[in-house]
Motif scaffolding. Structure first.
Motif, PDB file in Angstrom:
ATOM      1  N   TYR A 206       4.198  -2.413  -7.216  1.00 36.08           N
ATOM      2  CA  TYR A 206       3.724  -3.599  -6.724  1.00 36.08           C
ATOM      3  C   TYR A 206       3.461  -4.809  -7.648  1.00 36.08           C
ATOM      4  N   LEU A 219       0.251  -1.929   2.066  1.00 32.28           N
ATOM      5  CA  LEU A 219       0.762  -1.889   0.906  1.00 32.28           C
ATOM      6  C   LEU A 219      -0.170  -0.226   0.540  1.00 32.28           C
ATOM      7  N   SER A 222       1.151   2.289   2.780  1.00 29.71           N
ATOM      8  CA  SER A 222       2.725   2.924   2.454  1.00 29.71           C
ATOM      9  C   SER A 222       2.614   3.628   1.199  1.00 29.71           C
ATOM     10  N   ILE A 237       0.144  -0.822  -9.587  1.00 26.60           N
ATOM     11  CA  ILE A 237       0.022  -2.247  -9.044  1.00 26.60           C
ATOM     12  C   ILE A 237      -0.459  -3.142 -10.380  1.00 26.60           C
TER      13      ILE A 237
END
Length: 387
Positions: A206, A219, A222, A237
């Motif tokens: 991400y 997020l 998931s 991330i």
């Protein structure tokens, strides 16, 4: 033609607006168009790069989010600047206090205005618990934009939405992509080793601000669901913001990098395998195109850049906007099928490479000329055909 851009943000700020405006000004300079910029004074004293001249105004950071700022200035200050350095056209990249002051000053000097739609303010009202402000914000934005010759938006869906809200002169200006800067060629084995994975283990990535408007709850959910079916998956991330501390607690096994420089960012993209992007707040979402150019299979909502660039099942996966269960299931399913996410990533790059910044800048320049011609045309002939 001399252009002046009015914006709350500019490179090296790390956000989509700053990136878009910097690339546009760079390409316009290459085409011989001098660009001036008016922006808030940056946190670190520095001049804007890639511009002809600039005017820095008072900066006010938003409470609780110092990286986001607005500019404060009197219209008279802008009038004096433009009287000395009169532009042919002014591009308003902000509808905040700085944009409002610029709009007033430009209309007093009879300089044509083109506005950009870079932020979905009504969506932000929902994300920050002030939904009662959304209708007021829409009325203000309609008034603001209808005082400009054109309003440029990045997607056809956004253009349709704004026209339905009564905003006139709406045209689509997409966003470009540097396919040399973002490429699978930057895949870094050593970086993957630091994430604890070999070449056959998946990495889910991400990239973006870590704030409420980015749908961080989905997020987190998931990523957790993906780890349940692929315990060997690495989750990375990239980004920072007020939501980081809470997300770190929710995902203790994920790798949090904070913001990274452009070269490192290209390596992070290329060294991952899947890009998970649950946000619905974007007007475009440069990170989606960057991930696609880097050869990643993207899972996103059918919204903004994803709606324009992704043919679901062919070069990425999209699900209906707002369907969180379908989003999570798509991420879970894809991470279990290496051949599928590799195939999607290969085709994604081909689609992303169609987004040339040179072509976008040429289209932008065409719109500026269109606004200038309409401004000087007789009143009976000044209607601009919608795109």
């Amino acid at each position: 033609m001399r252009l002046c851009i009015v914006s709350e943000t500019w490179s090296p700020d790390i956000n989509g607006v700053a990136h878009t405006l910097s690339r546009l000004s760079y390409e316009l300079n290459r085409q011989g168009v001098p660009v001036d910029v008016i922006r808030p004074r940056p946190q670190i004293d520095a001049s804007a790069t890639g511009v002809n001249r600039e005017l820095q105004v008072q900066r006010l950071a938003l409470p609780g989010y110092s990286d986001v700022q607005v500019g404060l200035v009197k219209p008279a200050t802008l009038r004096r600047f433009w009287q000395q350095h009169r532009p042919a056209v002014i591009y308003l990249a902000t509808q905040g206090p700085l944009g409002w002051a610029a709009r007033q000053a430009a209309r007093q000097l009879n300089i044509p205005l083109v506005a950009g739609w870079h932020t979905n303010f009504d969506h932000y009202c929902e994300d920050y618990g002030v939904t009662w402000l959304a209708s007021t914000a829409r009325r203000y934005l309609r008034y603001f934009h209808n005082g400009c010759a054109l309003t440029l938006v990045p997607t056809h869906l956004q253009a349709k939405s704004l026209k339905q809200q009564g905003i006139r002169g709406v045209h689509v200006l997409s966003r470009g992509l540097d396919g040399e800067r973002f490429s699978p060629a930057y895949r870094d084995t050593q970086l993957r080793q630091r994430w604890g994975v070999n070449e056959h283990q998946p990495v889910a990535l991400y990239v973006g601000r870590l704030a409420a408007e980015k749908n961080l709850t989905l997020l987190h959910e998931s990523f957790q669901a993906m780890r349940e079916v692929r315990p060997d998956i690495a989750q990375v991330i990239v980004g920072d913001g007020p939501g980081r501390a809470q997300l770190e607690k929710a995902l203790p096994d994920a790798h949090f990098t904070g913001f990274v420089g452009q070269e490192a960012l290209a390596r992070h993209y290329a060294s991952a395998d899947l890009f998970i992007f649950p946000s619905l707040s974007e007007t475009w979402g440069n990170v989606v195109a960057e991930a696609m150019a880097s050869g990643l299979a993207v899972v996103a909502y059918d919204h903004a850049a994803s709606a324009e660039l992704i043919n679901s099942g062919h070069n990425g996966i999209t699900v209906p906007a707002g369907n969180s269960a379908a989003f999570q299931q798509a991420a879970v399913d894809l991470c279990q099928h290496p051949a599928d996410y590799a195939r999607l990533g290969r085709v994604a790059r081909l689609r992303a490479l169609e987004q040339s910044w040179m072509g976008i800048a040429e289209q932008f320049l065409h719109y500026l000329h269109q606004a200038l011609e309409a401004h000087h045309a007789p009143a009976s002939a000044c209607r601009i055909r919608p795109s």
